[in-house]
Design a protein around this motif. Structure first.
Motif, PDB file in Angstrom:
ATOM      1  N   SER A 283       0.995  -1.311   0.070  1.00  0.00           N
ATOM      2  CA  SER A 283      -0.072  -0.151   0.015  1.00  0.00           C
ATOM      3  C   SER A 283       0.730   1.171  -0.065  1.00  0.00           C
ATOM      4  CB  SER A 283      -1.035   0.075   1.269  1.00  0.00           C
ATOM      5  OG  SER A 283      -1.615  -1.065   1.186  1.00  0.00           O
ATOM      6  N   CYS A 284       0.387   2.243  -0.598  1.00  0.00           N
ATOM      7  CA  CYS A 284       1.041   3.679  -0.442  1.00  0.00           C
ATOM      8  C   CYS A 284       0.041   4.600  -0.489  1.00  0.00           C
ATOM      9  CB  CYS A 284       1.724   3.862  -2.001  1.00  0.00           C
ATOM     10  SG  CYS A 284       2.619   5.384  -2.127  1.00  0.00           S
ATOM     11  N   ALA A 285       0.266   5.291   0.691  1.00  0.00           N
ATOM     12  CA  ALA A 285      -0.750   6.423   1.098  1.00  0.00           C
ATOM     13  C   ALA A 285      -0.123   7.576   0.773  1.00  0.00           C
ATOM     14  CB  ALA A 285      -1.163   6.303   2.602  1.00  0.00           C
ATOM     15  N   ALA A 286      -1.037   8.677   0.205  1.00  0.00           N
ATOM     16  CA  ALA A 286      -0.507  10.187  -0.300  1.00  0.00           C
ATOM     17  C   ALA A 286      -1.169  11.084   0.863  1.00  0.00           C
ATOM     18  CB  ALA A 286      -0.886  10.145  -1.612  1.00  0.00           C
TER      19      ALA A 286
ATOM     20  N   THR B  95      -3.825  15.098  -4.250  1.00  0.00           N
ATOM     21  CA  THR B  95      -4.719  14.231  -4.771  1.00  0.00           C
ATOM     22  C   THR B  95      -4.225  13.217  -5.918  1.00  0.00           C
ATOM     23  OG1 THR B  95      -6.330  15.987  -4.602  1.00  0.00           O
ATOM     24  CG2 THR B  95      -7.043  14.068  -5.605  1.00  0.00           C
ATOM     25  N   LEU B  96      -3.730  11.978  -5.265  1.00  0.00           N
ATOM     26  CA  LEU B  96      -3.078  11.299  -5.998  1.00  0.00           C
ATOM     27  C   LEU B  96      -3.682  10.656  -7.471  1.00  0.00           C
ATOM     28  CD1 LEU B  96      -0.313   9.681  -5.693  1.00  0.00           C
ATOM     29  CD2 LEU B  96      -1.531   7.574  -4.752  1.00  0.00           C
ATOM     30  N   GLY B  97      -5.016  10.643  -7.379  1.00  0.00           N
ATOM     31  CA  GLY B  97      -5.661  10.411  -8.442  1.00  0.00           C
ATOM     32  C   GLY B  97      -5.456  11.069  -9.845  1.00  0.00           C
ATOM     33  N   ARG B  98      -4.829  12.315  -9.795  1.00  0.00           N
ATOM     34  CA  ARG B  98      -4.247  13.175 -10.918  1.00  0.00           C
ATOM     35  C   ARG B  98      -2.815  12.837 -11.281  1.00  0.00           C
ATOM     36  NH1 ARG B  98      -3.861  18.178  -9.656  1.00  0.00           N
ATOM     37  NH2 ARG B  98      -3.945  18.810 -11.516  1.00  0.00           N
ATOM     38  N   TRP B  99      -2.396  12.173 -10.570  1.00  0.00           N
ATOM     39  CA  TRP B  99      -0.872  12.007 -10.801  1.00  0.00           C
ATOM     40  C   TRP B  99      -0.512  10.605 -11.574  1.00  0.00           C
ATOM     41  CZ3 TRP B  99       3.152  14.714  -7.222  1.00  0.00           C
ATOM     42  CH2 TRP B  99       2.600  15.697  -6.799  1.00  0.00           C
ATOM     43  N   SER B 100       0.603  10.958 -12.237  1.00  0.00           N
ATOM     44  CA  SER B 100       1.371   9.351 -12.812  1.00  0.00           C
ATOM     45  C   SER B 100       1.974   8.833 -11.460  1.00  0.00           C
ATOM     46  CB  SER B 100       2.353   9.919 -13.760  1.00  0.00           C
ATOM     47  OG  SER B 100       1.796  10.746 -14.971  1.00  0.00           O
ATOM     48  N   VAL B 101       1.711   7.755 -11.469  1.00  0.00           N
ATOM     49  CA  VAL B 101       2.086   6.596 -10.203  1.00  0.00           C
ATOM     50  C   VAL B 101       2.807   5.463 -10.712  1.00  0.00           C
ATOM     51  CG1 VAL B 101       0.218   7.627  -8.880  1.00  0.00           C
ATOM     52  CG2 VAL B 101       0.126   5.472  -9.790  1.00  0.00           C
ATOM     53  N   GLY B 102       3.949   4.955  -9.611  1.00  0.00           N
ATOM     54  CA  GLY B 102       4.461   3.689 -10.207  1.00  0.00           C
ATOM     55  C   GLY B 102       4.873   3.202  -9.112  1.00  0.00           C
ATOM     56  N   TRP B 103       5.207   1.896  -8.978  1.00  0.00           N
ATOM     57  CA  TRP B 103       6.066   0.989  -8.082  1.00  0.00           C
ATOM     58  C   TRP B 103       7.394   0.594  -8.805  1.00  0.00           C
ATOM     59  CZ3 TRP B 103       4.633   0.376  -3.022  1.00  0.00           C
ATOM     60  CH2 TRP B 103       3.232   0.664  -2.969  1.00  0.00           C
TER      61      TRP B 103
ATOM     62  N   VAL C 152       6.473  -9.639 -14.412  1.00  0.00           N
ATOM     63  CA  VAL C 152       5.559  -9.617 -13.592  1.00  0.00           C
ATOM     64  C   VAL C 152       4.109  -9.536 -14.144  1.00  0.00           C
ATOM     65  CG1 VAL C 152       6.849  -8.351 -11.844  1.00  0.00           C
ATOM     66  CG2 VAL C 152       5.122  -6.922 -13.231  1.00  0.00           C
ATOM     67  N   LYS C 153       4.151  -9.418 -15.427  1.00  0.00           N
ATOM     68  CA  LYS C 153       2.594  -9.507 -16.150  1.00  0.00           C
ATOM     69  C   LYS C 153       2.177 -10.671 -15.980  1.00  0.00           C
ATOM     70  CE  LYS C 153       3.909  -6.851 -20.258  1.00  0.00           C
ATOM     71  NZ  LYS C 153       4.167  -6.939 -21.730  1.00  0.00           N
ATOM     72  N   GLY C 154       0.645 -10.398 -15.387  1.00  0.00           N
ATOM     73  CA  GLY C 154      -0.178 -11.571 -14.751  1.00  0.00           C
ATOM     74  C   GLY C 154       0.171 -11.946 -13.355  1.00  0.00           C
ATOM     75  N   GLN C 155       1.172 -11.355 -12.929  1.00  0.00           N
ATOM     76  CA  GLN C 155       1.407 -11.556 -11.457  1.00  0.00           C
ATOM     77  C   GLN C 155       1.047 -10.655 -10.511  1.00  0.00           C
ATOM     78  OE1 GLN C 155       5.672 -12.738 -11.384  1.00  0.00           O
ATOM     79  NE2 GLN C 155       5.321 -13.287  -8.987  1.00  0.00           N
ATOM     80  N   PHE C 156       1.298  -9.455 -10.809  1.00  0.00           N
ATOM     81  CA  PHE C 156       1.206  -8.043 -10.281  1.00  0.00           C
ATOM     82  C   PHE C 156       0.116  -7.411 -10.779  1.00  0.00           C
ATOM     83  CE2 PHE C 156       5.953  -7.520  -8.651  1.00  0.00           C
ATOM     84  CZ  PHE C 156       5.956  -8.669  -7.951  1.00  0.00           C
ATOM     85  N   THR C 157      -0.678  -6.639  -9.756  1.00  0.00           N
ATOM     86  CA  THR C 157      -1.892  -5.762 -10.220  1.00  0.00           C
ATOM     87  C   THR C 157      -1.681  -4.457  -9.763  1.00  0.00           C
ATOM     88  OG1 THR C 157      -3.036  -7.687 -10.872  1.00  0.00           O
ATOM     89  CG2 THR C 157      -4.116  -5.678 -10.653  1.00  0.00           C
ATOM     90  N   ILE C 158      -1.713  -3.418 -10.194  1.00  0.00           N
ATOM     91  CA  ILE C 158      -1.569  -2.003  -9.563  1.00  0.00           C
ATOM     92  C   ILE C 158      -3.248  -1.376  -9.451  1.00  0.00           C
ATOM     93  CG2 ILE C 158      -1.336  -0.666 -11.764  1.00  0.00           C
ATOM     94  CD1 ILE C 158       0.523   1.086 -10.090  1.00  0.00           C
ATOM     95  N   SER C 159      -3.299  -0.937  -8.590  1.00  0.00           N
ATOM     96  CA  SER C 159      -4.577  -0.205  -8.405  1.00  0.00           C
ATOM     97  C   SER C 159      -4.841   1.105  -7.712  1.00  0.00           C
ATOM     98  CB  SER C 159      -5.786  -1.044  -7.979  1.00  0.00           C
ATOM     99  OG  SER C 159      -5.274  -1.433  -6.477  1.00  0.00           O
ATOM    100  N   ARG C 160      -5.413   1.998  -7.636  1.00  0.00           N
ATOM    101  CA  ARG C 160      -5.445   3.100  -6.952  1.00  0.00           C
ATOM    102  C   ARG C 160      -7.151   3.370  -6.391  1.00  0.00           C
ATOM    103  NH1 ARG C 160      -2.845   8.093 -10.250  1.00  0.00           N
ATOM    104  NH2 ARG C 160      -3.475   7.591 -12.336  1.00  0.00           N
TER     105      ARG C 160
ATOM    106  N   MET D   6      -2.624   4.104  -3.278  1.00  0.00           N
ATOM    107  CA  MET D   6      -2.498   3.208  -4.446  1.00  0.00           C
ATOM    108  C   MET D   6      -1.913   1.868  -3.917  1.00  0.00           C
ATOM    109  SD  MET D   6       0.771   4.571  -6.685  1.00  0.00           S
ATOM    110  CE  MET D   6       2.212   4.718  -5.953  1.00  0.00           C
ATOM    111  N   TYR D   7      -2.094   0.760  -4.583  1.00  0.00           N
ATOM    112  CA  TYR D   7      -1.706  -0.614  -3.941  1.00  0.00           C
ATOM    113  C   TYR D   7      -1.124  -1.618  -5.243  1.00  0.00           C
ATOM    114  CZ  TYR D   7      -5.327   1.114  -1.168  1.00  0.00           C
ATOM    115  OH  TYR D   7      -6.237   1.779  -0.383  1.00  0.00           O
ATOM    116  N   LEU D   8      -0.263  -2.375  -4.598  1.00  0.00           N
ATOM    117  CA  LEU D   8       0.586  -3.426  -5.790  1.00  0.00           C
ATOM    118  C   LEU D   8       0.245  -4.570  -5.119  1.00  0.00           C
ATOM    119  CD1 LEU D   8       2.084  -3.782  -8.083  1.00  0.00           C
ATOM    120  CD2 LEU D   8       4.020  -4.038  -6.610  1.00  0.00           C
ATOM    121  N   GLN D   9      -0.763  -5.393  -5.653  1.00  0.00           N
ATOM    122  CA  GLN D   9      -1.189  -6.875  -5.470  1.00  0.00           C
ATOM    123  C   GLN D   9       0.072  -7.576  -5.984  1.00  0.00           C
ATOM    124  OE1 GLN D   9      -3.482  -8.000  -3.269  1.00  0.00           O
ATOM    125  NE2 GLN D   9      -2.494 -10.000  -3.663  1.00  0.00           N
ATOM    126  N   MET D  10       0.587  -8.610  -5.271  1.00  0.00           N
ATOM    127  CA  MET D  10       1.676  -9.336  -6.018  1.00  0.00           C
ATOM    128  C   MET D  10       1.263 -11.012  -5.636  1.00  0.00           C
ATOM    129  SD  MET D  10       4.895  -7.152  -4.985  1.00  0.00           S
ATOM    130  CE  MET D  10       5.023  -7.563  -3.161  1.00  0.00           C
TER     131      MET D  10
END
Length: 129
Positions: free
Chosen positions: A20-23, A27-35, A63-71, A78-82
């Motif tokens: 998890s990543c808290a901002a 407003t994180l929704g407007r930003w470009s984000v990454g892990w 990590v394709k098919g293995q990791f999923t990013i969401s916000r 935002m989150y990184l499901q691994m």
């Protein structure tokens, strides 16, 4: 915006983790984000990135098919499901955010970490049996 990452830990191969990543202060929704991930003795590399306004999403091939990013805009997070973690997935994971004036694709973002202006403190993921 300030970022705080958490959720890392020690897991066995095949298990899952959700980072998890808290901002704060933006407003994180407007930003470009990454892990990004930095394994011992290696450069920091982009694992997954989303361009601003969710125009595009890039996943590193490994990590394709293995990791999923969401916000979640309601939680400004935002989150990184691994899933199905492997020893080679281990490292310190950093969340990052940027609000550049120029539009950059998600692929470009993940290949140019210098574009990101806000970084979380990193959370360690260890995958070992």
């Amino acid at each position: 915006v300030q970022l705080q990452a958490f959720g890392g830990g020690l897991v066995r191969p095949g298990e899952s983790l959700r980072l998890s990543c808290a901002a704060f202060g933006g407003t994180l929704g407007r930003w470009s984000v990454g892990w990004f991930r930095q394994a011992p003795g290696k450069e920091r590399d982009g694992v997954v990135c989303i361009s601003r306004e969710d125009i595009s999403t890039y996943y590193q091939d490994s990590v394709k098919g293995q990791f999923t990013i969401s916000r979640d805009t309601t939680k400004n997070s935002m989150y990184l499901q691994m899933d199905n973690l492997k020893p080679e997935d281990a490292g310190v994971y950093y969340c990052a955010a940027a609000l550049p004036r120029t539009y950059y694709s998600s692929t470009y973002l993940c290949l140019h970490h210098e574009i990101f202006t806000s970084w979380g403190q990193g959370t360690l993921v260890t995958v070992s049996s």
